[in-house]
Enzyme design. Structure first.
Site, short mmCIF file in Angstrom:
data_model
loop_
_atom_site.label_atom_id
_atom_site.label_comp_id
_atom_site.label_asym_id
_atom_site.label_seq_id
_atom_site.Cartn_x
_atom_site.Cartn_y
_atom_site.Cartn_z
N HIS A 256 36.70 -32.50 -51.84
CA HIS A 256 35.25 -32.32 -51.67
C HIS A 256 34.54 -32.13 -53.03
CE1 HIS A 256 37.30 -30.36 -48.16
NE2 HIS A 256 36.39 -30.97 -47.47
O1 RIB Z 1 33.24 -27.79 -47.02
C1 RIB Z 1 33.92 -27.87 -48.24
C2 RIB Z 1 33.26 -27.02 -49.28
O2 RIB Z 1 33.33 -25.64 -48.89
C3 RIB Z 1 33.96 -27.08 -50.65
O3 RIB Z 1 33.02 -26.87 -51.66
C4 RIB Z 1 34.92 -25.93 -50.58
O4 RIB Z 1 35.28 -25.45 -51.89
C5 RIB Z 1 34.09 -24.90 -49.87
O5 RIB Z 1 33.22 -24.30 -50.82
#
Ligand code: RIB
Ligand code: CA
Length: 326
Positions: A256
């Protein structure tokens, strides 16, 4: 080494595992100058998140160390919510479990501290100093950025772009059926940023879930390219990847936050659509949901597009960049 044409960047992070991988990429990218890392509560509490960022910097040993400043300890309105069950109680896969042959810790207590500066002041000052040259990459809930908007909206609006890891346009949420984690934790902050008028790029689950990192690839990488960074990546991703193995049948994780940094470095990695987006702040079942107006008969005069939403990604090209920068 940062080149003379490097563009200024700030990363705003909640200090988890994928945040750490994203920060490694940014520290190693010659085209950007990571001026500061502002930290907030999200995956883990703000103090541990700051410590995790310092850990990453200590392992990468960049020529220029970014300033690390702590910000918001909780969301604007909603009660605190964390993901310690996914990223480990320390936010980095329980690093204390790893020992050298002599029994000494592989990751000893750090001797460096975050700056005494407040992260919100750091964000406002950077917006004033760098203006439209500045890209902020937001990897956690948007509480720090929303608070900076509350403190000095006019100055924050000088920022060139905010690349946000968050939300979901055409796919379900992750922390709930409706919401992605960062927007779920602080929906009020997310909606304030949507209303900010700052150019926004949304790196949501639509593309993040197309950026998988299998466990076997991490292990192969560490064998082919042994280094302190490769060892750290293998160590800190263990618990995070086991979560996906046990809950989604995929022994690996999704990149992500690294993808958000990748998009900030090379926007051509993704295809986007300009949409009008809001974030639900009241819904009993849908709080934190990012709702984009995708109707053919959308009324853009009344609801002008406020975000470039990423809908597809060149996964192979992104992963090539990821491995180049870790
Ligand atoms: O949904 C994924 C996000 O939420 C990423 O940034 C992970 O590190 C959490 O912060
Ligand atoms: Ca994050």
């Amino acid at each position: 080494m940062v080149n003379s044409q490097a563009r200024p960047m700030i990363i705003d992070t909640d200090g988890g595992v994928d945040d750490a991988l994203a920060i490694i990429m940014a520290l190693n990218c010659e085209q950007i100058e990571l001026k500061s890392v502002t930290v907030l509560a999200g995956n883990i509490d703000v103090h541990q998140a700051a410590n995790n960022v310092l850990r990453v910097i200590d392992i990468v040993q960049p020529n220029q160390r970014p300033l690390v400043a702590k910000g918001c300890e909780k969301p604007l309105v909603r009660p605190p919510f964390n993901a310690a069950g996914i990223h480990g109680s320390d936010g980095l896969g329980e690093l204390h479990q790893f020992k050298n042959a002599d029994g000494s810790p592989c990751y000893p207590q750090l001797t460096i501290e975050p700056s005494s500066e407040d992260a919100i002041d750091v964000l406002v000052k950077a917006a004033q100093e760098y203006g439209s040259d500045l890209t902020i990459v937001a990897l956690g809930p948007l509480t720090n950025i929303a608070t900076a908007l509350q403190r000095d909206r006019t100055t924050l609006q000088k920022v060139g772009r905010i690349v946000i890891m968050g939300g979901a346009v055409k796919v379900p949420g992750n922390i709930s059926a409706a919401a992605e984690f960062n927007f779920f934790v602080d929906p009020d902050a997310a909606q304030m940023v949507m209303e900010s008028g700052i150019p926004l790029t949304l790196v949501g689950l639509d593309v993040a879930m197309k950026a998988p990192l299998p466990r076997k690839d991490v292990e192969n990488y560490a064998q082919k390219h042994p280094s302190a960074v490769a060892q750290f990546i293998g160590d800190c991703t263990g618990i995070y990847m086991a979560f996906y193995r046990d809950n989604e049948g995929f022994h690996g994780c999704y990149l992500h936050d690294p993808l958000a940094v990748g998009v900030a470095i090379d926007p051509s990695l993704v295809s986007t659509e300009s949409v009008y987006m809001v974030v639900e702040t009241e819904g009993k079942f849908t709080s934190g949901m990012s709702l984009a107006d995708l109707r053919d008969r959308r009324d853009e005069a009344t609801y002008p597009p406020n975000v470039e939403a990423c809908l597809d990604v060149d996964t192979d090209r992104f992963l090539k960049l990821f491995y180049e920068l870790i």
